[in-house]
Scaffold this active site. Structure first.
Site, PDB file in Angstrom:
ATOM      1  N   HIS A 158     -34.392  -5.688   6.038  1.00 30.33           N
ATOM      2  CA  HIS A 158     -35.523  -5.531   5.112  1.00 30.33           C
ATOM      3  C   HIS A 158     -35.653  -4.086   4.628  1.00 30.33           C
ATOM      4  CE1 HIS A 158     -39.424  -5.812   3.238  1.00 30.33           C
ATOM      5  NE2 HIS A 158     -39.948  -4.989   4.131  1.00 30.33           N
ATOM      6  N   HIS A 201     -40.194   2.792   6.073  1.00 28.14           N
ATOM      7  CA  HIS A 201     -41.563   2.448   5.690  1.00 28.14           C
ATOM      8  C   HIS A 201     -42.291   1.571   6.705  1.00 28.14           C
ATOM      9  CE1 HIS A 201     -39.779  -1.365   4.289  1.00 28.14           C
ATOM     10  NE2 HIS A 201     -41.001  -1.855   4.298  1.00 28.14           N
ATOM     11  N   GLU A 208     -45.714   1.297  11.395  1.00 29.68           N
ATOM     12  CA  GLU A 208     -46.603   0.128  11.470  1.00 29.68           C
ATOM     13  C   GLU A 208     -46.091  -0.937  12.445  1.00 29.68           C
ATOM     14  OE1 GLU A 208     -48.826  -2.879   8.308  1.00 29.68           O
ATOM     15  OE2 GLU A 208     -47.478  -1.311   7.599  1.00 29.68           O
ATOM     16  N   ASP A 209     -44.763  -1.132  12.508  1.00 29.28           N
ATOM     17  CA  ASP A 209     -44.195  -2.258  13.261  1.00 29.28           C
ATOM     18  C   ASP A 209     -43.445  -1.863  14.523  1.00 29.28           C
ATOM     19  OD1 ASP A 209     -45.231  -3.891  11.340  1.00 29.28           O
ATOM     20  OD2 ASP A 209     -43.371  -4.133  10.225  1.00 29.28           O
ATOM     21  N   ASP A 229     -41.057  -3.122  -1.447  1.00 33.00           N
ATOM     22  CA  ASP A 229     -41.345  -3.913  -0.240  1.00 33.00           C
ATOM     23  C   ASP A 229     -41.815  -5.315  -0.627  1.00 33.00           C
ATOM     24  OD1 ASP A 229     -42.023  -4.373   2.599  1.00 33.00           O
ATOM     25  OD2 ASP A 229     -44.100  -4.148   1.947  1.00 33.00           O
ATOM     26  N   ASP A 279     -38.774 -18.383 -29.519  1.00 29.50           N
ATOM     27  CA  ASP A 279     -38.161 -17.129 -29.075  1.00 29.50           C
ATOM     28  C   ASP A 279     -37.827 -17.156 -27.580  1.00 29.50           C
ATOM     29  OD1 ASP A 279     -40.793 -17.190 -28.385  1.00 29.50           O
ATOM     30  OD2 ASP A 279     -41.225 -15.108 -28.888  1.00 29.50           O
TER      31      ASP A 279
END
Length: 658
Positions: free
Chosen positions: A48, A72, A76-77, A138, A258
């Protein structure tokens, strides 16, 4: 398959002098941080951040942004901290990663939390636009892998993507991300319509492409005669844009002429107009279908000449003409103007393009209502725009639907306050007249004119609404100051030294500490119920204590006058049951009998329903609102639990009364 070598090749393709060793170091750091973590697709988690960094490299962004893309999710993870990043990488990288982490996820939160996260995103965007590039990359990769999530999560994330992220990419001019986000969201929100459109376009495409090639051949032949070097291609329209046109104009696919557009790229601006002249000489232009976005660029920096002509066999054809640089800007938007060279910086000429964002955030200091924030965000930041002229010929950009009052406040606040009348193209028009691109607007002022409350019913921009409300607020303060001293003799300043006995107001079951002689009411903006944490606010001139939830979005404004804050608590004495009005808002997948099933669920808890409404919104969703009579927070929890179990309900939360 994505790997570090592929990422490095992409970076070197546009930035041969990039610090490749720093990128490798960041990759290794992220690999170790995410070791053992897996995505729902059964791929190692590191794929990811690699894809996020690759998408950023496709936008040709600088090395710190690529590195931040790799890192990134590391704060957080994982167990890593911002300090760990600062020790290993430059402060610039750590700040970008922290900026992304602070934004939080918008999905699966309450409306208030969602709004706060969007505020954070816009603030981060105003400080360093690269944070939002990372967030968009992301989101794009998460949308590409959305198939591995459960159905409810797919709907919530796709709806949010269509509502927030795709318009944000559009506002920043990043066409390639905007188009893909829209098409992916459309695929999950309206799968049947998407499949039908996909089949229809696939069936029509061979014949359409043959026709477009015929038109291109004729154009090339004429342009060769006047020696204009061009790059001409046929561009397929994106599914979501075709779908929107079909819905808005109530047309079937065969009536959309179009589906493919001809794109002509040239070296300089004079050649753009040269190509236009050739196209109009070769084919008959359709009146009203020519747009000069070179002379009047869009707010997201998009520039081009658009024209629709009658081609061979009497069929309309759209032609878009740009320079190569304009084409790059159309694909990459603001990102195209970020210097990727090591040590490079934001081009200040383009920093002003984000002025709309800073102005919006400034105006929003006067807006504290959650729903209102979201509505005005969509108007001021994400809506289509119109371009109008001042009497001196200056161009002013306003959201579509703006009025002369909005124009007046855009010129100057004092002009807005004293607007008496308006002329558009030399004729007097009503103040609620909706401006169109190209209008020449003149405001007639009078020192005796002041804002009218009726203006709030039709003005469009946050600035106009905020200034008008502020004017009325200031008038109320001026009028109230003359009787403030006699009506409110600062009663609770003395509470710590000479506390008064507790006084119970049984009508709504609240106890006030240190204040006598004041009536009580529950604030409609947050509708607190027993067991909620509450605070009291003594209103000016009315002798009333307004009871607010401690998380009420209005509270920060109330705290501007701390002398009016007083301690309150719920009266827990036994007595006759007391009921409180609570407003609930929910988002659900639209289906037959949805509202009936929700009402049945609420009624099964023996709860009284005072009001109920439902309205269909874009994407096959329904937004429902209810007002119920609740005894306490526990009873409210039971109602919410029952509603959440109704088929199709995606999210529910307490909302502000309107």
């Amino acid at each position: 398959m994505m790997n570090i070598n592929r990422l490095i090749r992409q970076v070197k393709s546009y930035n041969p002098s990039a610090d490749i060793e720093a990128i490798k170091k960041a990759y290794q750091f992220a690999y170790e941080a995410h070791k053992g973590q897996m995505r729902l697709s059964n791929e190692p988690y590191i794929t990811h951040p690699l894809w996020v960094a690759y998408i950023l490299a496709e936008l040709r962004l600088d090395t710190p942004t690529i590195i931040a893309g790799l890192l990134h999710d590391s704060v957080e993870d994982t167990s890593l901290t911002p300090q760990d990043l600062r020790e290993k990488f430059k402060d610039e990288v750590a700040q970008l990663v922290e900026g992304v982490s602070r934004m939080g996820e918008v999905a699966r939160t309450s409306e208030e939390e969602k709004t706060e996260n969007i505020r954070k995103m816009l603030i981060a965007m105003a400080r360093d636009i690269r944070v939002v590039f990372i967030k968009l990359a992301d989101r794009l990769h998460n949308m590409r892998t959305l198939e591995f999530l459960d159905h409810t999560s797919q709907l919530v994330i796709a709806h949010e993507t269509l509502e927030i992220y795709a318009p944000l990419a559009h506002r920043l001019g990043i066409g390639r991300i905007k188009w893909e986000l829209e098409d992916l969201a459309f695929m999950y929100l309206e799968p049947e319509a998407h499949r039908e459109l996909e089949r229809g376009v696939a069936k029509a495409r061979p014949e359409l492409e043959a026709y477009i090639e015929k038109v291109i051949s004729l154009l090339k032949e004429e342009l060769k005669k006047i020696k204009i070097e061009t790059d001409i291609s046929g561009r397929p329209k994106h599914f979501y844009s075709i779908h929107k046109k079909m819905v808005e104009h109530q047309k079937s696919l065969k009536d959309i002429y179009d589906l493919l557009a001809i794109r002509v790229n040239v070296d300089d601006i004079k050649d753009c107009y040269g190509v236009l002249g050739v196209a109009h000489a070769l084919f008959k232009p359709i009146p009203g279908r020519f747009k000069d976005y070179i002379g009047m660029p869009k707010s997201n920096m998009y520039q081009a000449l658009h024209t629709t002509v009658i081609g061979p066999e009497g069929r309309p054809v759209e032609i878009q003409i740009k320079t190569h640089k304009m084409h790059q800007t159309a694909e990459e938007g603001v990102a195209a103007h970020w210097h990727y060279k090591e040590g490079g910086a934001w081009d200040e000429r383009f920093a002003e393009k984000l002025g709309f964002l800073r102005r919006f955030l400034e105006w929003q200091k006067e807006s504290i209502d959650t729903q209102e924030f979201m509505e005005e965000l969509k108007i001021d930041v994400f809506a289509d725009e119109v371009f109008v002229f001042t009497p001196k010929g200056e161009i002013k950009e306003l959201p579509k639907g703006s009025t002369p009052i909005d124009f007046a406040y855009a010129i100057h606040t004092d002009i807005g306050f004293h607007t008496a009348a308006a002329k558009v193209n030399g004729k007097i028009v009503p103040l609620r007249y909706q401006l169109n691109s190209g209008d020449r607007v003149e405001i007639i002022t009078s020192p005796r004119t002041t804002p009218s409350r009726d203006w709030l019913k039709f003005v469009k921009t946050s600035k106009a609404k905020g200034r008008i409300r502020r004017w009325f607020y200031d008038q109320i303060k001026k009028e109230g100051s003359s009787f403030k001293e006699t009506t409110l003799p600062e009663p609770h300043r003395e509470k710590k030294e000479h506390p008064s006995p507790k006084v119970s107001y049984r009508s709504i079951g609240v106890v006030i500490t240190g204040v006598d002689g004041l009536s009580v009411h529950l604030a409609k903006c947050c509708s607190p119920v027993p067991n909620d944490k509450i605070i009291g606010y003594i209103t000016q001139g009315r002798g009333v204590v307004s009871i607010h939830h401690q998380k009420c979005p209005n509270l920060f404004k109330l705290l501007d006058d701390p002398d009016r804050i007083t301690e309150v608590s719920w009266d827990n004495r036994e007595g006759k049951p007391i009921y409180y009005k609570v407003s609930l808002t929910l988002l659900a997948r639209d289906r037959p009998n949805l509202l009936a099933d929700i009402l049945l669920a609420i009624s099964s808890t023996s709860t009284v329903i005072n009001a109920a409404e439902a309205r269909a919104i874009e994407g096959g969703f329904t937004r429902c609102g209810f007002e119920v009579a609740i005894q306490d927070k526990d009873a409210l929890g039971k109602v919410i639990d029952k509603i959440e179990k109704v088929d199709g309900v995606i999210e529910i939360h307490r909302s502000q009364s309107r």
